[in-house]
Design a protein around this motif. Structure first.
Motif, PDB file in Angstrom:
ATOM      1  N   GLY A  43       0.962   4.540 -18.944  1.00 58.41           N
ATOM      2  CA  GLY A  43      -0.251   3.901 -18.483  1.00 58.41           C
ATOM      3  C   GLY A  43      -0.865   4.637 -17.319  1.00 58.41           C
ATOM      4  O   GLY A  43      -0.477   5.753 -16.974  1.00 58.41           O
ATOM      5  N   ARG A  44      -1.827   3.966 -16.703  1.00 60.29           N
ATOM      6  CA  ARG A  44      -2.552   4.546 -15.577  1.00 60.29           C
ATOM      7  C   ARG A  44      -2.424   3.604 -14.391  1.00 60.29           C
ATOM      8  O   ARG A  44      -2.531   2.388 -14.538  1.00 60.29           O
ATOM      9  CB  ARG A  44      -4.015   4.727 -15.954  1.00 60.29           C
ATOM     10  CG  ARG A  44      -4.846   5.333 -14.876  1.00 60.29           C
ATOM     11  CD  ARG A  44      -6.251   5.607 -15.320  1.00 60.29           C
ATOM     12  NE  ARG A  44      -6.781   4.502 -16.101  1.00 60.29           N
ATOM     13  CZ  ARG A  44      -7.828   4.580 -16.888  1.00 60.29           C
ATOM     14  NH1 ARG A  44      -8.460   5.716 -17.016  1.00 60.29           N
ATOM     15  NH2 ARG A  44      -8.261   3.541 -17.554  1.00 60.29           N
ATOM     16  N   LEU A  45      -2.188   4.170 -13.208  1.00 59.32           N
ATOM     17  CA  LEU A  45      -2.150   3.359 -11.994  1.00 59.32           C
ATOM     18  C   LEU A  45      -3.573   2.940 -11.634  1.00 59.32           C
ATOM     19  O   LEU A  45      -4.510   3.729 -11.760  1.00 59.32           O
ATOM     20  CB  LEU A  45      -1.556   4.144 -10.834  1.00 59.32           C
ATOM     21  CG  LEU A  45      -0.051   4.336 -10.821  1.00 59.32           C
ATOM     22  CD1 LEU A  45       0.350   5.165  -9.596  1.00 59.32           C
ATOM     23  CD2 LEU A  45       0.680   3.023 -10.816  1.00 59.32           C
ATOM     24  N   ASP A  46      -3.711   1.732 -11.176  1.00 59.73           N
ATOM     25  CA  ASP A  46      -5.018   1.210 -10.807  1.00 59.73           C
ATOM     26  C   ASP A  46      -5.310   1.543  -9.342  1.00 59.73           C
ATOM     27  O   ASP A  46      -5.400   0.657  -8.498  1.00 59.73           O
ATOM     28  CB  ASP A  46      -5.056  -0.296 -11.052  1.00 59.73           C
ATOM     29  CG  ASP A  46      -6.450  -0.866 -10.918  1.00 59.73           C
ATOM     30  OD1 ASP A  46      -7.420  -0.089 -11.033  1.00 59.73           O
ATOM     31  OD2 ASP A  46      -6.576  -2.077 -10.678  1.00 59.73           O
ATOM     32  N   ILE A  47      -5.407   2.846  -9.077  1.00 59.52           N
ATOM     33  CA  ILE A  47      -5.720   3.336  -7.732  1.00 59.52           C
ATOM     34  C   ILE A  47      -6.753   4.451  -7.869  1.00 59.52           C
ATOM     35  O   ILE A  47      -6.871   5.061  -8.937  1.00 59.52           O
ATOM     36  CB  ILE A  47      -4.459   3.849  -6.987  1.00 59.52           C
ATOM     37  CG1 ILE A  47      -3.781   4.970  -7.761  1.00 59.52           C
ATOM     38  CG2 ILE A  47      -3.489   2.709  -6.722  1.00 59.52           C
ATOM     39  CD1 ILE A  47      -2.609   5.600  -7.045  1.00 59.52           C
ATOM     40  N   PRO A  48      -7.509   4.732  -6.815  1.00 55.26           N
ATOM     41  CA  PRO A  48      -8.515   5.803  -6.904  1.00 55.26           C
ATOM     42  C   PRO A  48      -7.891   7.169  -7.177  1.00 55.26           C
ATOM     43  O   PRO A  48      -6.760   7.448  -6.790  1.00 55.26           O
ATOM     44  CB  PRO A  48      -9.178   5.790  -5.520  1.00 55.26           C
ATOM     45  CG  PRO A  48      -8.891   4.445  -4.957  1.00 55.26           C
ATOM     46  CD  PRO A  48      -7.575   4.019  -5.535  1.00 55.26           C
ATOM     47  N   ILE A  49      -8.663   8.023  -7.819  1.00 54.32           N
ATOM     48  CA  ILE A  49      -8.207   9.374  -8.172  1.00 54.32           C
ATOM     49  C   ILE A  49      -7.829  10.177  -6.938  1.00 54.32           C
ATOM     50  O   ILE A  49      -6.869  10.934  -6.951  1.00 54.32           O
ATOM     51  CB  ILE A  49      -9.305  10.113  -8.978  1.00 54.32           C
ATOM     52  CG1 ILE A  49      -9.482   9.452 -10.338  1.00 54.32           C
ATOM     53  CG2 ILE A  49      -8.988  11.580  -9.144  1.00 54.32           C
ATOM     54  CD1 ILE A  49     -10.656   9.978 -11.129  1.00 54.32           C
TER      55      ILE A  49
END
Length: 108
Positions: A43-49
């Motif tokens: 998945g992807r972390l829900d934090i800014p790039i």
């Protein structure tokens, strides 16, 4: 009108996590969690790039700890390995040891 009875959704039968890989990509922070039983959760972390890598590792560790606690009712510890690449991190996940001090009420 007849209403259907809502069915509770079952949580996935994810095993206890044993390893996590964190990757910095152009699209954002990606993770792969490997449970003890095999398989992989990605998945992807829900934090800014543009999040600092140390903060991204901390966010990934919190996610894994909460996953283990919520799904398996157990505590885990995340230990990050030295990075093999500047954009890739791996961590080992182990069951947390509880340092419970014996109380006088239990005779310990």
């Amino acid at each position: 009108m007849v209403r259907r009875k809502k069915e509770k959704k079952k949580r996935p039968a994810w095993g206890i996590p044993k390893m996590i890989v964190l990757l910095a990509t152009l699209e954002g922070w990606r993770f792969m969690i490997q449970p003890v039983e095999g398989g992989m959760l990605c998945g992807r972390l829900d934090i800014p790039i543009n999040t600092d890598p140390q903060d991204a590792r901390a966010a990934a560790a919190v996610m894994v700890v909460e996953l283990a606690r919520d799904v398996h009712d157990t505590d885990v510890e995340v230990t990050w390995d030295p990075p093999p690449e500047p954009w890739s991190w791996t961590a080992q996940i182990t069951l947390a040891t509880r340092n419970e001090t014996p109380s006088s009420a239990t005779g310990g």
